[in-house]
Design a protein around this motif. Structure first.
Motif, PDB file in Angstrom:
ATOM      1  N   LEU A   1       0.809  -1.129   0.005  1.00 17.20           N
ATOM      2  CA  LEU A   1      -0.119   0.050   0.133  1.00 17.20           C
ATOM      3  C   LEU A   1       0.732   1.218   0.089  1.00 17.20           C
TER       4      LEU A   1
ATOM      5  N   ILE B   1       1.206   4.262  -3.011  1.00 11.80           N
ATOM      6  CA  ILE B   1       0.850   5.573  -2.855  1.00 11.80           C
ATOM      7  C   ILE B   1       2.110   6.264  -3.126  1.00 11.80           C
ATOM      8  N   SER B   2       3.371   5.876  -2.810  1.00 11.54           N
ATOM      9  CA  SER B   2       4.493   6.718  -3.007  1.00 11.54           C
ATOM     10  C   SER B   2       4.800   6.821  -4.464  1.00 11.54           C
TER      11      SER B   2
ATOM     12  N   SER C   1       2.277   6.688  -6.850  1.00  8.82           N
ATOM     13  CA  SER C   1       1.046   7.090  -7.694  1.00  8.82           C
ATOM     14  C   SER C   1       1.489   8.679  -7.508  1.00  8.82           C
TER      15      SER C   1
ATOM     16  N   TYR D   1      -3.190  10.723 -11.105  1.00  5.06           N
ATOM     17  CA  TYR D   1      -4.736  10.570 -10.754  1.00  5.06           C
ATOM     18  C   TYR D   1      -5.638  11.138 -11.482  1.00  5.06           C
TER      19      TYR D   1
ATOM     20  N   ALA E   1      -1.726   4.940  -9.543  1.00  4.22           N
ATOM     21  CA  ALA E   1      -2.674   5.752  -9.275  1.00  4.22           C
ATOM     22  C   ALA E   1      -4.115   5.158  -9.430  1.00  4.22           C
TER      23      ALA E   1
ATOM     24  N   VAL F   1      -4.613   2.524  -6.913  1.00  9.52           N
ATOM     25  CA  VAL F   1      -5.002   3.094  -5.395  1.00  9.52           C
ATOM     26  C   VAL F   1      -6.456   3.620  -5.616  1.00  9.52           C
TER      27      VAL F   1
ATOM     28  N   LEU G   1      -9.513   2.278  -3.256  1.00 12.23           N
ATOM     29  CA  LEU G   1      -9.857   3.314  -2.189  1.00 12.23           C
ATOM     30  C   LEU G   1     -11.255   3.023  -1.780  1.00 12.23           C
TER      31      LEU G   1
END
Length: 318
Positions: free
Chosen positions: A54, A58-59, A61, A85, A286, A289, A293
């Motif tokens: 995870l 995130i890093s 993206s 994104y 992205a 994620v 989400l």
């Protein structure tokens, strides 16, 4: 005098050793330092294994292409880059796809939970011919992989004319044959089996019928089972891509299905260069994620009830 001094020294030495053992290993239910270090180290290790993917997503993206190609930039990007994104939002067609995902996930999960509650109550509180045989057959459906029955189900659904609609998920759920329904039937069976018969007898003396007993006594007591069944159903229907791709075709889609064809869709939307390097790892991450989400939001909202339900139901995991 010498013997008394020797005895005192031995007593002090024994007390020191006892205190050290208590400090390191604990005594009489008190956790010692070494025990705590082992437990915390184990929990941190397990947490890292689960959190690493995870954090990695995130890093990456949030990295621009320059940060991804720069070997000096590892976990923390030089700037928060949100264009990944924006591109993923357009490729996934996020809001319409999210609405369809919730449509084909929430409704079957609710139906499956309700039907499994009724079936579990029937097995737990009533006696009828071939009850044990039918219960074993219901549990046996969990052992059979869905890939084995997908062809006859596809032919059957095609004859019924329900392919390409949510009915291909709802129809099995209504008959207690949704995704892993046998597990939820077993959960409800265990809950209703533990319900005291004295409560039912008292309700019957007051003139309550079986339906009223089910809705006013049984269901409130099985609240943890309802929470567990709905959340697991929700997650399993959300992550189901194999059956969804076969049954829905091009009529319906979900975020996991769109993520599977993310690269191809991106290249169709941005074909100006014809170079596969146009889509980078940051855009891929992205999209991933954004797909998971909604699951994180649902779990964050229902975490308290979920943990309470697992604790009261005694479920170790699936």
């Amino acid at each position: 005098m010498a013997s008394e001094l020797l005895t005192n020294r031995k007593g002090k030495g024994t007390a020191i050793v006892t205190r050290l053992k208590k400090f390191a290993f604990g005594m009489k239910g008190n956790d010692g330092l070494l025990y705590k270090l082992f437990i915390y180290g184990l929990l941190i290790g397990i947490g890292f294994v689960y959190l690493f993917p995870l954090l990695y997503m995130i890093s990456y993206s949030l990295k621009s292409l320059d940060d991804i190609l720069n070997p000096l930039v590892n976990w923390i990007p030089t700037q928060v880059y949100l264009d990944n994104y924006e591109s993923a939002y357009k490729v996934l067609k996020f809001l319409p796809t999210l609405a369809e995902s919730l449509y084909v996930t929430v409704i079957p999960a609710i139906v499956q939970t309700a039907v499994c509650a009724v079936i579990g109550y029937g097995f737990a509180r009533f006696e009828f011919p071939f009850k044990k045989t039918m219960f074993v057959l219901v549990l046996a459906t969990f052992v059979i992989p869905p890939q084995v029955t997908v062809i006859p189900r596809y032919v059957f659904f095609n004859e019924l004319g329900i392919l390409g609609s949510i009915q291909s998920f709802l129809f099995p759920a209504l008959l207690g044959q949704g995704i892993n329904s046998a597990i939820f039937i077993l959960i409800f069976y265990q809950f209703f089996k533990m319900m005291p018969k004295a409560l039912e007898e008292a309700a019957q003396l007051d003139g309550a019928g079986y339906l009223r007993i089910f809705f006013t006594l049984a269901l409130p007591m099985a609240a943890p089972a309802i929470i567990i069944s709905f959340l697991f159903s929700f997650v399993w229907y959300w992550n189901e891509t194999y059956l969804a791709a076969i049954y829905f075709g091009n009529s319906l889609t979900t975020l996991p299905l769109e993520l599977q064809k993310f690269v191809a869709t991106y290249q169709q939307m941005y074909p100006q260069s014809g170079d596969t390097s146009e889509i980078n790892e940051g855009i891929n991450m992205a999209g991933t994620v954004m797909t998971i989400l909604p699951m994180l939001v649902v779990y964050a909202i229902t975490q308290r009830w979920f943990v309470e339900g697992v604790d009261r139901s005694g479920i170790a995991g699936e």
